[in-house]
Design a protein around this motif. Sequence first.
Motif, PDB file in Angstrom:
ATOM      1  N   SER A  47    -131.838 -11.189 -90.981  1.00 63.03           N
ATOM      2  CA  SER A  47    -131.971 -11.819 -92.434  1.00 63.03           C
ATOM      3  C   SER A  47    -133.375 -12.265 -92.150  1.00 63.03           C
ATOM      4  O   SER A  47    -134.795 -12.278 -92.776  1.00 63.03           O
ATOM      5  CB  SER A  47    -131.354 -12.690 -92.441  1.00 63.03           C
ATOM      6  N   ALA A  48    -133.536 -12.851 -90.568  1.00 65.56           N
ATOM      7  CA  ALA A  48    -135.422 -13.684 -90.925  1.00 65.56           C
ATOM      8  C   ALA A  48    -136.198 -12.881 -90.436  1.00 65.56           C
ATOM      9  O   ALA A  48    -137.658 -12.896 -90.583  1.00 65.56           O
ATOM     10  CB  ALA A  48    -135.469 -14.297 -89.359  1.00 65.56           C
ATOM     11  N   ILE A  49    -135.943 -11.867 -89.485  1.00 63.86           N
ATOM     12  CA  ILE A  49    -136.799 -10.746 -89.643  1.00 63.86           C
ATOM     13  C   ILE A  49    -137.463  -9.878 -90.244  1.00 63.86           C
ATOM     14  O   ILE A  49    -138.457  -9.495 -90.622  1.00 63.86           O
ATOM     15  CB  ILE A  49    -136.460  -9.603 -87.733  1.00 63.86           C
ATOM     16  N   LEU A  50    -136.422 -10.024 -91.713  1.00 63.05           N
ATOM     17  CA  LEU A  50    -136.637  -8.795 -92.377  1.00 63.05           C
ATOM     18  C   LEU A  50    -138.007  -9.464 -93.688  1.00 63.05           C
ATOM     19  O   LEU A  50    -138.543  -9.317 -94.207  1.00 63.05           O
ATOM     20  CB  LEU A  50    -135.152  -8.174 -93.058  1.00 63.05           C
ATOM     21  N   PHE A  51    -137.054 -10.714 -93.686  1.00 60.63           N
ATOM     22  CA  PHE A  51    -137.778 -11.668 -94.571  1.00 60.63           C
ATOM     23  C   PHE A  51    -139.277 -12.783 -94.294  1.00 60.63           C
ATOM     24  O   PHE A  51    -139.886 -12.551 -94.855  1.00 60.63           O
ATOM     25  CB  PHE A  51    -137.114 -13.575 -94.405  1.00 60.63           C
TER      26      PHE A  51
END
Length: 1022
Positions: A47-51
Amino acid sequence: MDTAWLLFAAILVFCMQAGFLCLETGKVRSKNSINVAAKNLSDFIVSAILFWSFGFAIMFGQTTMGYFGTSEFLFGATHSPWQYSFFLFQLMFCGTTATLVSGAVAERMSYRGYLVITVVLCSLIYPFVGHWAWSSLFNPENPGWLETQGFIDFAGSTVVHSVGGWVSLAAIMVLGARTGRFDSTKTFPAGSNLPLSVMGTLLIWLGWFGFNGGSTLEFNDQVPLILVNTCLAAAFGGLSASALFVARHRYLDVSIMLNGVIAGLVAITAGANVVSSGSAALIGILAGLIMYGGERLLLTLRLDDALGVVPAHLFAGIWGTLAVALFHNAIEMFSASFWSLLWSQVLGIVVVGLYSFLLAWIALHSINRFIPLRVSPEQEYLGMNITEHKATTELLDLLNSMDAQEREANFNQRVPEEPFTEVGQIAKQYNRVIERVQHEMTQRDKTLSDFKSSEKRKSAILNSAMDSIVTINLDGQIIEFNPAAERAFGCLQSKVLKRNFIDLFILDKDREAVTESLESKFVTSGGLIINRRNTLLLKRSTGDTFPAEITITGTSFGSSINNEFTLHIRDVTRQRRLQEKLRELAYSDPLTGLYNRTYFLDALQRTIRNLHQDDETVAVFFLDLDRFKKINDTLGHKAGDELLMEVATRLVNVTREKDTICRWGGDEFVIMMSGNHNEQTVVTSATKILQVMREVVVLSGRELRIPTSIGISLTADNTCQPMTLIQQADIAMYNAKQAGRDNFKIFQSSMASDASEQFNFEQTLRLAIQAGTQFHMFYQPKVNKDQQMTGLEALVRLELSPGKFTSPAEFIPVAEESGQIIALEELILRLVFSQLANWHKRFNNTPRVSINLSGKHLLSETFLPYLNKCMAEFAIPGEWIEFEVTESVFLNDMDRCIQVLQVLQGFNIAISIDDFGTGYSSLNYLKNLPIDVLKIDRSFVLECASLKEDAKICSTIIELASTLGLKTIAEGVETEAQFQFLKEQRCNDFQGYYFYRPMAVERIDELLEVHNQALASNVTEA
């Protein structure tokens, strides 16, 4: 302040990740616990990478008709600190949403499936919904379409929690229930560790303060109300859900209470900033009831939600979003504004629900047809720890051991060898390889160390020499050119290497003779002669000349033929000029060649008397070398003399020819400058002097600096007495030392009165030490990780007037400077030993007491005899006490330190290094000294939980101490975050205001009473 608050809130929200991990780990069966940890961490990573990649851009970028953003991709190019803080805060929200979904489908979804759901949620659903409702948070001129409709969701009851709930509902419908979940013939396991789940919920509760409090995006007056509302809603949510369950079943299910708390938190999240505390309590009560009803509904529909995400987050989130309209402080019930807001809230709930649920259901249903999202029944039965992560295999154990070796860089421990197996044979061979590598590395490191030592010795000699050292070959080409030569000839080494020395620096009239001397290898009677002191006029790169003394030595490289020659060149220009100026030998200092005190006073008096013009002044600079005594004591008087000579040379080089320089005595120098001087010109002169004094000097193979304190006095009065002017400069120099040393101060009349006050305080302190009645001992407890008292530190206070205590920071430096520190510490020893004897008579168990000890006292000849005397007088065994010494002590006399500390250790007295990490911090003394404890300095503890540099320093010190078999104690612990961080790093003991402040003896008596009662109780129970 706003940026700091937002960062702090983001950190609190991040704590929710740990909370959800503990909550889910406790509620699932132990055979799936590793899988829970893996997918929770993976969810947040993905989620951190995608966000960061595009989620933030869709959510907060430049809007397209209010539906999605089109800028801010790969966030972080050029943003302000607040924007970075905002991004991090929103990143935590995205991670929370992903974590919710994974909890609902626990124990049956494959690890790959977890990642698929996270990608779908963080790519296709959450950023778009967030843009509709929150886009203007980042840019007020960039609202999403739901915002324009008046929709309010302060911290995400809908945007975060309902979205996570809708996706969870779709996921559990696509996947189906866990095997045996609705089997009426047997009870389904309710989890493996309910206390862990409770701790997780408390962590979530803590993180929610950041969740709601940080959503103001600034630290304003709303924050306290928001935090109170958050707490009340959670409490009443847990109460109402528990009460309803107890009313129906006549016992308390803790899981229901946990989900009730979470439901209260979710519900208040939409409007925590716009409702009163009473309304927050009511919202929490109804959220708990709705959650309980939602759980009953899911059971009826046979929908398996492992953690109760749908009722606690979806249903409570819907209720919380509607409650904004029902309880808004600024809107009257049933008014036009009320109906408008209610319509906006209903619209947001419906639109977000349809979009989130339908898109999630379609995406997951489609993906499941091609990539099964659920594990097989056999895998589910065995547990995903084994089937998904191979958690208990022999190969995994070997890999873990090898990984531990890599992380800790410790190859001394062999990996375990299981005989008669293939993996065991691999481990055996790997151990052989490691042993061979260790042997080769040891040999290589020894060779490299020997080479580096040789090179350092050579470089130290070249770089520290005051004379210019130039090495040439048989052709006259320059091979070596040290820093002194660079300064003497005015050119860099890189510019002259491999160029001809004779062509560059020998005068035309001498070139032929010097060339012939070189060709004859400096052995002929004419020209320059080897191993003799030769005098010759040389030229600098600028063209000007200087007289030089040249001594030539030859190098043969093992053969009988000299291949290279080293020229030791000394610029004697200044020396000759000084000799010409000295009227008689009595006026010079025999060591430095500078003027002595007698000449200087005469010269100063003559100069003052000759002041006739208004713009003429005399400036006196009084210089004192800081820490010169330590250099003398450590390196010897010869090194001290070399340092004084180097100082004299530097002062001559930095001053004008007409200035008068004097060695006043010891390590004190005085300079007189006359002419048109004012404060601005003397500041410029003082700055130049400090700069040249700060240059490195090498003494006894060690690089040192010469920090210097300078006092300056000025006068234009031709009636002023020379000693008055010098005394004023001396007082100003003392103020420079008090201001931190290595600086200068210009005399002010107030300094004289300050000096008088300082003298008076020294006398007061001396009388107080003699009386002994004005010093009182306070004690600050030390605790272990369970906050049980493990020791006491003795802290002295001076009572100059009744009830008014003076801090040690005020009188300890005065005692050290005035030579009273030994008498003071002997008094402290008697006070502490007397109290220790009293405590041990009254209590069965009294912790060890630590006493601070100055380096001067430790190394004094009277310390050990006096200690023996006091221990015998008060019957104090060594096990009762501990001495704390600072790292700077070891700079003075390492051998003496080792000798004294070994004696103390022979008494069974513990030795602690105080303020570790701020001083010498050498592994050499840690290896050689008999010490027991490293005390981490409070400057590193202060921000260890928030600043990664300090965190790394603390963890490194703890790991270092553990490796050396030493204990660690952290001082200055003032917050829960600091305590938790240090405890996680396996720090042994703690000390600070978070636990106890320094206390008078009476309060310690009470603590010891409680401490002994607790120990007695533990013994009885055992």
